[in-house]
Design a protein around this motif. Structure first.
Motif, PDB file in Angstrom:
ATOM      1  N   ALA A 151      23.184  92.009 -15.809  1.00 43.50           N
ATOM      2  CA  ALA A 151      23.100  90.944 -16.828  1.00 43.50           C
ATOM      3  C   ALA A 151      24.352  90.081 -16.785  1.00 43.50           C
ATOM      4  CB  ALA A 151      22.919  91.550 -18.217  1.00 43.50           C
ATOM      5  N   TRP A 152      24.767  89.713 -15.589  1.00 43.71           N
ATOM      6  CA  TRP A 152      25.984  88.922 -15.419  1.00 43.71           C
ATOM      7  C   TRP A 152      25.642  87.435 -15.502  1.00 43.71           C
ATOM      8  CZ3 TRP A 152      28.045  85.444 -11.764  1.00 43.71           C
ATOM      9  CH2 TRP A 152      29.439  85.247 -11.850  1.00 43.71           C
ATOM     10  N   ARG A 153      26.067  86.788 -16.590  1.00 41.51           N
ATOM     11  CA  ARG A 153      25.859  85.365 -16.788  1.00 41.51           C
ATOM     12  C   ARG A 153      24.387  84.967 -16.594  1.00 41.51           C
ATOM     13  NH1 ARG A 153      31.529  82.436 -14.995  1.00 41.51           N
ATOM     14  NH2 ARG A 153      32.858  84.085 -15.816  1.00 41.51           N
ATOM     15  N   GLY A 154      23.508  85.816 -17.106  1.00 40.75           N
ATOM     16  CA  GLY A 154      22.086  85.529 -17.046  1.00 40.75           C
ATOM     17  C   GLY A 154      21.399  85.981 -15.784  1.00 40.75           C
ATOM     18  N   GLY A 155      22.157  86.502 -14.825  1.00 42.33           N
ATOM     19  CA  GLY A 155      21.590  86.970 -13.576  1.00 42.33           C
ATOM     20  C   GLY A 155      22.036  88.387 -13.281  1.00 42.33           C
ATOM     21  N   ALA A 156      22.036  88.755 -12.007  1.00 39.23           N
ATOM     22  CA  ALA A 156      22.468  90.088 -11.600  1.00 39.23           C
ATOM     23  C   ALA A 156      23.365  89.967 -10.375  1.00 39.23           C
ATOM     24  CB  ALA A 156      21.258  90.967 -11.286  1.00 39.23           C
ATOM     25  N   VAL A 157      24.333  90.866 -10.274  1.00 40.91           N
ATOM     26  CA  VAL A 157      25.321  90.823  -9.200  1.00 40.91           C
ATOM     27  C   VAL A 157      25.520  92.215  -8.611  1.00 40.91           C
ATOM     28  CG1 VAL A 157      27.760  90.439  -8.641  1.00 40.91           C
ATOM     29  CG2 VAL A 157      26.581  88.842 -10.117  1.00 40.91           C
ATOM     30  N   PRO A 205      19.664  82.621 -12.598  1.00 46.41           N
ATOM     31  CA  PRO A 205      19.567  81.182 -12.829  1.00 46.41           C
ATOM     32  C   PRO A 205      20.519  80.428 -11.900  1.00 46.41           C
ATOM     33  CG  PRO A 205      19.771  82.373 -14.900  1.00 46.41           C
ATOM     34  CD  PRO A 205      20.030  83.365 -13.817  1.00 46.41           C
ATOM     35  N   PRO A 206      20.192  79.182 -11.546  1.00 43.99           N
ATOM     36  CA  PRO A 206      21.080  78.416 -10.665  1.00 43.99           C
ATOM     37  C   PRO A 206      22.530  78.470 -11.133  1.00 43.99           C
ATOM     38  CG  PRO A 206      19.045  77.225 -10.990  1.00 43.99           C
ATOM     39  CD  PRO A 206      18.981  78.424 -11.907  1.00 43.99           C
ATOM     40  N   CYS A 207      23.401  78.762 -10.194  1.00 44.68           N
ATOM     41  CA  CYS A 207      24.813  79.042 -10.490  1.00 44.68           C
ATOM     42  C   CYS A 207      25.672  78.252  -9.515  1.00 44.68           C
ATOM     43  CB  CYS A 207      25.041  80.544 -10.344  1.00 44.68           C
ATOM     44  SG  CYS A 207      26.749  81.112 -10.373  1.00 44.68           S
ATOM     45  N   LEU A 208      26.681  77.570 -10.014  1.00 48.67           N
ATOM     46  CA  LEU A 208      27.635  76.905  -9.142  1.00 48.67           C
ATOM     47  C   LEU A 208      28.321  77.937  -8.240  1.00 48.67           C
ATOM     48  CD1 LEU A 208      29.614  74.236 -11.196  1.00 48.67           C
ATOM     49  CD2 LEU A 208      28.327  73.843  -9.083  1.00 48.67           C
ATOM     50  N   LEU A 209      28.564  77.550  -7.015  1.00 48.65           N
ATOM     51  CA  LEU A 209      29.284  78.440  -6.111  1.00 48.65           C
ATOM     52  C   LEU A 209      30.615  78.857  -6.713  1.00 48.65           C
ATOM     53  CD1 LEU A 209      29.660  79.905  -3.439  1.00 48.65           C
ATOM     54  CD2 LEU A 209      30.402  77.733  -2.422  1.00 48.65           C
ATOM     55  N   ARG A 210      31.292  77.941  -7.420  1.00 51.40           N
ATOM     56  CA  ARG A 210      32.582  78.282  -8.038  1.00 51.40           C
ATOM     57  C   ARG A 210      32.459  79.459  -9.000  1.00 51.40           C
ATOM     58  NH1 ARG A 210      36.295  73.774  -8.690  1.00 51.40           N
ATOM     59  NH2 ARG A 210      37.020  74.800  -6.779  1.00 51.40           N
ATOM     60  N   GLU A 211      31.382  79.498  -9.795  1.00 48.97           N
ATOM     61  CA  GLU A 211      31.198  80.599 -10.738  1.00 48.97           C
ATOM     62  C   GLU A 211      31.071  81.924 -10.001  1.00 48.97           C
ATOM     63  OE1 GLU A 211      31.162  80.500 -14.237  1.00 48.97           O
ATOM     64  OE2 GLU A 211      32.093  78.598 -13.678  1.00 48.97           O
ATOM     65  N   PHE A 212      30.370  81.913  -8.891  1.00 44.02           N
ATOM     66  CA  PHE A 212      30.187  83.132  -8.104  1.00 44.02           C
ATOM     67  C   PHE A 212      31.435  83.486  -7.314  1.00 44.02           C
ATOM     68  CE2 PHE A 212      29.028  84.703  -3.787  1.00 44.02           C
ATOM     69  CZ  PHE A 212      28.579  85.969  -4.128  1.00 44.02           C
ATOM     70  N   LEU A 213      32.121  82.471  -6.795  1.00 42.63           N
ATOM     71  CA  LEU A 213      33.149  82.707  -5.781  1.00 42.63           C
ATOM     72  C   LEU A 213      34.552  82.889  -6.329  1.00 42.63           C
ATOM     73  CD1 LEU A 213      33.423  82.775  -2.654  1.00 42.63           C
ATOM     74  CD2 LEU A 213      33.966  80.331  -2.763  1.00 42.63           C
ATOM     75  N   ASP A 214      34.960  82.053  -7.308  1.00 40.69           N
ATOM     76  CA  ASP A 214      36.383  82.121  -7.670  1.00 40.69           C
ATOM     77  C   ASP A 214      36.700  81.780  -9.116  1.00 40.69           C
ATOM     78  OD1 ASP A 214      36.076  79.378  -7.740  1.00 40.69           O
ATOM     79  OD2 ASP A 214      37.623  78.937  -6.250  1.00 40.69           O
ATOM     80  N   ALA A 215      35.712  81.799 -10.021  1.00 41.86           N
ATOM     81  CA  ALA A 215      35.977  81.411 -11.407  1.00 41.86           C
ATOM     82  C   ALA A 215      36.207  82.590 -12.337  1.00 41.86           C
ATOM     83  CB  ALA A 215      34.821  80.554 -11.937  1.00 41.86           C
ATOM     84  N   THR A 216      36.144  83.806 -11.828  1.00 37.84           N
ATOM     85  CA  THR A 216      36.313  84.997 -12.665  1.00 37.84           C
ATOM     86  C   THR A 216      37.676  85.631 -12.412  1.00 37.84           C
ATOM     87  OG1 THR A 216      35.156  86.282 -10.969  1.00 37.84           O
ATOM     88  CG2 THR A 216      33.840  85.471 -12.829  1.00 37.84           C
ATOM     89  N   PRO A 217      38.152  86.487 -13.336  1.00 32.60           N
ATOM     90  CA  PRO A 217      39.501  87.053 -13.186  1.00 32.60           C
ATOM     91  C   PRO A 217      39.701  87.846 -11.897  1.00 32.60           C
ATOM     92  CG  PRO A 217      38.714  87.366 -15.424  1.00 32.60           C
ATOM     93  CD  PRO A 217      37.551  86.834 -14.648  1.00 32.60           C
ATOM     94  N   HIS A 218      38.652  88.542 -11.442  1.00 30.02           N
ATOM     95  CA  HIS A 218      38.779  89.321 -10.198  1.00 30.02           C
ATOM     96  C   HIS A 218      37.651  88.920  -9.247  1.00 30.02           C
ATOM     97  CE1 HIS A 218      40.596  92.466  -7.854  1.00 30.02           C
ATOM     98  NE2 HIS A 218      39.447  93.089  -7.697  1.00 30.02           N
ATOM     99  N   SER A 219      37.582  87.644  -8.984  1.00 29.74           N
ATOM    100  CA  SER A 219      36.515  87.065  -8.176  1.00 29.74           C
ATOM    101  C   SER A 219      36.566  87.550  -6.732  1.00 29.74           C
ATOM    102  CB  SER A 219      36.649  85.546  -8.187  1.00 29.74           C
ATOM    103  OG  SER A 219      37.869  85.172  -7.542  1.00 29.74           O
ATOM    104  N   LEU A 220      35.508  87.225  -5.998  1.00 29.46           N
ATOM    105  CA  LEU A 220      35.487  87.557  -4.576  1.00 29.46           C
ATOM    106  C   LEU A 220      36.649  86.889  -3.854  1.00 29.46           C
ATOM    107  CD1 LEU A 220      33.880  89.042  -2.348  1.00 29.46           C
ATOM    108  CD2 LEU A 220      32.652  86.895  -1.965  1.00 29.46           C
TER     109      LEU A 220
END
Length: 245
Positions: A214-220, A10-25
């Motif tokens: 199943a990461w936040r409704g999508g796949a990674v 599902p559409p995801c903010l770049l922030r969620e993908f890039l730097d909003a998680t504890p061990h983000s990219l």
């Protein structure tokens, strides 16, 4: 070495993908846990997505991600259903410049590579260039093994996984003539509809690569898990992974 990641869902903010998680990219650029070589990924970064017209778009910068003043504005405003990201640790001898910064885009595809081919310029580069059709060879702007790998993938036919498999088969065939070399060959490629990846190496252990379907409704797919969720599993070396819609 680098750290790479790709998201489809599902559409995801770049922030969620890039730097909003504890061990983000973004965090992995300076706090990677499973790097086989180097300690930080400070030689540039980039992200790719598909625009409203269906064509690939990329943003790349030679600064470390933590020093790029554009990150905040991009991360809080761009929202897409597919992302491909990279934080770079340059291989010695392969320059830190825009042309060498990933991800790469061309022929409707976006591509990222984590690894290196040992002594690439002196061994496989000429052989790889000779394999490429002129229309693809002339689009190479840098001197990295990564961009040449992308050119080789683009030249293949079939599904994304088949393209990766065929390109990898050729590279292994050439490496076997230089059996003292090492190569790290984790690759991710997308056409905007699906993502294919492989965890692979020659004469050494393959770099880390994980999948969460199943990461936040999508796949990674990512070099290292973004968080402590139990859904992350290590990709099996020499196996291909495909994420669909």
């Amino acid at each position: 070495m680098c750290r790479i990641a790709a998201y489809l869902g599902p559409p995801c903010l770049l922030r969620e993908f890039l730097d909003a998680t504890p061990h983000s990219l973004a965090r992995q650029s300076w706090d990677a846990r499973e790097m086989a070589s180097a300690t930080v990924n400070a030689d540039g970064w980039g992200v790719g997505w598909y625009a409203e017209d269906g064509r690939p778009a990329v943003y790349r910068h030679t600064l470390p991600i933590w020093a790029d003043g554009n990150v905040d504005a991009l991360a809080r405003t761009l929202r897409r259903r597919l992302w491909v990201g990279n934080v770079r640790s340059a291989t010695p001898g392969l320059g830190t410049d825009h042309a060498n910064t990933q991800p790469f885009a061309g022929n409707g595809l976006i591509f990222a590579h984590n690894g290196y081919i040992q002594d690439f310029a002196a061994t496989l580069r000429a052989r790889m260039r000779a394999e490429l059709a002129p229309a693809i060879e002339q689009t190479i702007n840098g001197n990295t093994d990564s961009e040449y790998l992308f050119a080789l993938v683009r030249q293949q036919t079939g599904s994304l996984a088949e393209r990766l498999r065929k390109a990898l088969h050729l590279v292994r065939e050439w490496l076997e003539k230089h059996d003292e070399l090492k190569a790290l060959l984790n690759m991710v490629v997308t056409d905007g509809r699906e993502i294919a990846a492989v965890r692979s190496a020659f004469n050494t252990e393959a770099p880390s690569l994980y999948v969460h379907d199943a990461w936040r409704g999508g796949a990674v797919i990512a070099s290292e898990p973004f968080d402590a969720d139990a859904g992350w599993t290590a990709a099996v070396p020499e196996r291909f992974v495909t994420l669909g819609p």
